[in-house]
Design a protein around this motif. Structure first.
Motif, PDB file in Angstrom:
ATOM      1  N   LEU A 163       0.833  -1.210   0.000  1.00 53.86           N
ATOM      2  CA  LEU A 163       0.000   0.000   0.000  1.00 53.86           C
ATOM      3  C   LEU A 163       0.862   1.253   0.000  1.00 53.86           C
ATOM      4  O   LEU A 163       0.560   2.232  -0.706  1.00 53.86           O
ATOM      5  N   ALA A 164       1.929   1.259   0.777  1.00 50.72           N
ATOM      6  CA  ALA A 164       2.822   2.418   0.805  1.00 50.72           C
ATOM      7  C   ALA A 164       3.459   2.653  -0.559  1.00 50.72           C
ATOM      8  O   ALA A 164       3.567   3.799  -1.020  1.00 50.72           O
ATOM      9  N   ARG A 165       3.846   1.600  -1.231  1.00 51.26           N
ATOM     10  CA  ARG A 165       4.472   1.761  -2.548  1.00 51.26           C
ATOM     11  C   ARG A 165       3.463   2.234  -3.591  1.00 51.26           C
ATOM     12  O   ARG A 165       3.807   3.029  -4.471  1.00 51.26           O
ATOM     13  N   ILE A 166       2.227   1.751  -3.513  1.00 48.48           N
ATOM     14  CA  ILE A 166       1.191   2.231  -4.433  1.00 48.48           C
ATOM     15  C   ILE A 166       0.956   3.721  -4.219  1.00 48.48           C
ATOM     16  O   ILE A 166       0.811   4.486  -5.188  1.00 48.48           O
ATOM     17  N   THR A 167       0.939   4.152  -2.970  1.00 45.62           N
ATOM     18  CA  THR A 167       0.717   5.562  -2.669  1.00 45.62           C
ATOM     19  C   THR A 167       1.869   6.416  -3.191  1.00 45.62           C
ATOM     20  O   THR A 167       1.652   7.516  -3.712  1.00 45.62           O
ATOM     21  N   ARG A 168       3.092   5.923  -3.082  1.00 47.71           N
ATOM     22  CA  ARG A 168       4.232   6.682  -3.600  1.00 47.71           C
ATOM     23  C   ARG A 168       4.177   6.805  -5.118  1.00 47.71           C
ATOM     24  O   ARG A 168       4.595   7.826  -5.673  1.00 47.71           O
ATOM     25  N   LEU A 169       3.694   5.779  -5.792  1.00 54.71           N
ATOM     26  CA  LEU A 169       3.545   5.876  -7.239  1.00 54.71           C
ATOM     27  C   LEU A 169       2.494   6.919  -7.617  1.00 54.71           C
ATOM     28  O   LEU A 169       2.657   7.641  -8.609  1.00 54.71           O
ATOM     29  N   HIS A 170       1.444   7.002  -6.813  1.00 55.46           N
ATOM     30  CA  HIS A 170       0.378   7.957  -7.119  1.00 55.46           C
ATOM     31  C   HIS A 170       0.763   9.380  -6.728  1.00 55.46           C
ATOM     32  O   HIS A 170       0.324  10.337  -7.370  1.00 55.46           O
TER      33      HIS A 170
END
Length: 419
Positions: A163-170
């Motif tokens: 989830l943290a990595r998805i948020t950083r991509l967004h």
């Protein structure tokens, strides 16, 4: 006449180097670049600092839930006159856990029992992914509840990192948005189900990396993980639909990779075939949900009306009425999220949220929508983005969500949960 200059003559003479004694050879095991081989292995498995901070936050919140469970055993015993407490695992042995336990221990149709009996527990409503893994882990961990908690603990750690990595991509330009999204996620009202022996943590541990793989155009990996997620929950098919939309809208449409998107449907098809072999019903899992949880199809306005009556019509006990109120609030929050995703033209995420909303919002009354918000990763990414624009949102969320999360945790851990 001396050839040595006065300056050099005044400097002290340097000591002569002593002859080197023979020393035993030292084994350094270095690579060609001069580095030890295990240092490269350590770099491969070493998480970035942002992921380590997220896992530290995850451990802290797990400790908080375990403390809550410990106190619940003492403050809310089944018999108020007891002078001894129940097992340390007792707070987590609630509700759907017994369905997963019975499936893992006895199978779906033990001793010829099935939906043709009036006292049947409708266990075929639950997909086999979690019970199969529970049975496998039980080989190593003899206690069933401990095995289930271990699965959720490990899966939850994978989920929060993803989830943290998805948020950083967004939000690539924001400062540490992943930790913010994970904080909102772990303090959400239904976060207790991430720690219990339920399917939410395991599903997210497969679905979120699948979404990450789709973002990186690794469709075989994304489809495989989505298929495993479908074996855990039917929501994996909604994820597969979102991945398909993402693929079709990408700048380079990978048409040759489209057949991979049939893979997530395979576990659902195999499970339907298995149930048909025993019951003669291809939709036995759906009919079990209708018998046990009133999940037969109703128009959305009828579902709203029935839930509203349960919440405010004085037809239910106060505990159930409060849970129906939570269902209504969760539905409204999901509708707002869907509207935001459509406004921002985030079509893949809108597909996932919209399909989940159709599935949960068209039964006799709403059930498990607050729990389903855990699976809606666009909600936590959007909250993180909103709080970065308006810092007061973070403070307001923490002040309001933390007490509700504690109340919901106590409700579940003491066997009073109804949603």
């Amino acid at each position: 006449m001396s050839l040595i200059s006065p300056e050099l003559r005044e400097q002290p003479s340097l000591p002569r180097p002593r002859p080197r004694r023979h020393e035993p050879a030292r084994l350094h095991f270095r690579t060609r670049a001069g580095r030890r081989p295990w240092s490269s292995v350590r770099r491969v498995f070493r998480l970035p600092s942002g992921d380590r901070e997220v896992l530290w936050l995850y451990l802290l919140t797990r400790a908080g839930l375990w403390i809550t469970a410990y106190c619940a055993r003492w403050l809310f015993p089944a018999d108020p006159g007891n002078r001894t407490t129940s097992s340390v695992f007792a707070p987590f042995q609630q509700w759907d856990w017994y369905h997963y336990l019975n499936i893992a221990r006895d199978g779906y149709f033990p001793d010829g029992k099935g939906p043709w009996l009036s006292e049947w527990d409708n266990r075929e409503a639950f997909f086999p992914g979690f019970p199969l893994l529970l049975r496998a882990v039980h080989v190593i961990v003899p206690h069933w509840t401990a095995a289930g908690l271990l699965i959720s603990f490990v899966a939850g750690g994978i989920a929060v990192v993803a989830l943290a990595r998805i948020t950083r991509l967004h939000l690539p330009s924001a400062k540490d948005p992943g930790r913010r999204a994970v904080l909102f996620f772990l303090l959400s009202p239904c976060a207790v189900f991430l720690a219990a022996g339920y399917t939410e943590a395991l599903f997210l541990a497969l679905a979120l990396p699948a979404w990450l793989a789709a973002q990186q155009r690794n469709l075989p990996l994304a489809a495989t993980l989505a298929g495993l997620a479908t074996a855990v929950r039917i929501s994996g098919l909604f994820l597969a639909a979102a991945i398909a939309v993402h693929l079709l809208l990408s700048a380079r449409r990978h048409w040759r990779a489209l057949p991979w998107l049939a893979l997530p449907a395979l576990p659902a098809a195999l499970y339907a075939w298995y149930l048909h072999a025993y019951t003669g019903d291809w939709l036995a899992w759906k009919h079990a949900q209708e018998r046990g949880w009133y999940r037969d199809f109703y128009a959305p306005w009828d579902a709203w009306s029935h839930t509203w009556t349960g919440a405010f019509g004085r037809t239910q006990t106060t505990g159930y009425a409060l849970m129906f109120q939570a269902e209504l609030l969760a539905l409204l929050a999901t509708l707002l999220l869907l509207a935001l995703l459509l406004k921002q033209r985030r079509w893949p995420e809108a597909t996932y949220v919209g399909l989940a909303l159709c599935a949960l919002g068209t039964s006799y009354w709403y059930m498990s929508i607050p729990r389903a918000t855990l699976l809606s990763w666009p909600l936590w990414v959007s909250l993180a983005a909103w709080s970065l624009r308006r810092p007061r949102i973070k403070t307001a969320y923490l002040c309001l969500a933390a007490p509700v999360s504690t109340v919901f945790a106590l409700t579940f851990l003491t066997g009073r949960w109804a949603g």
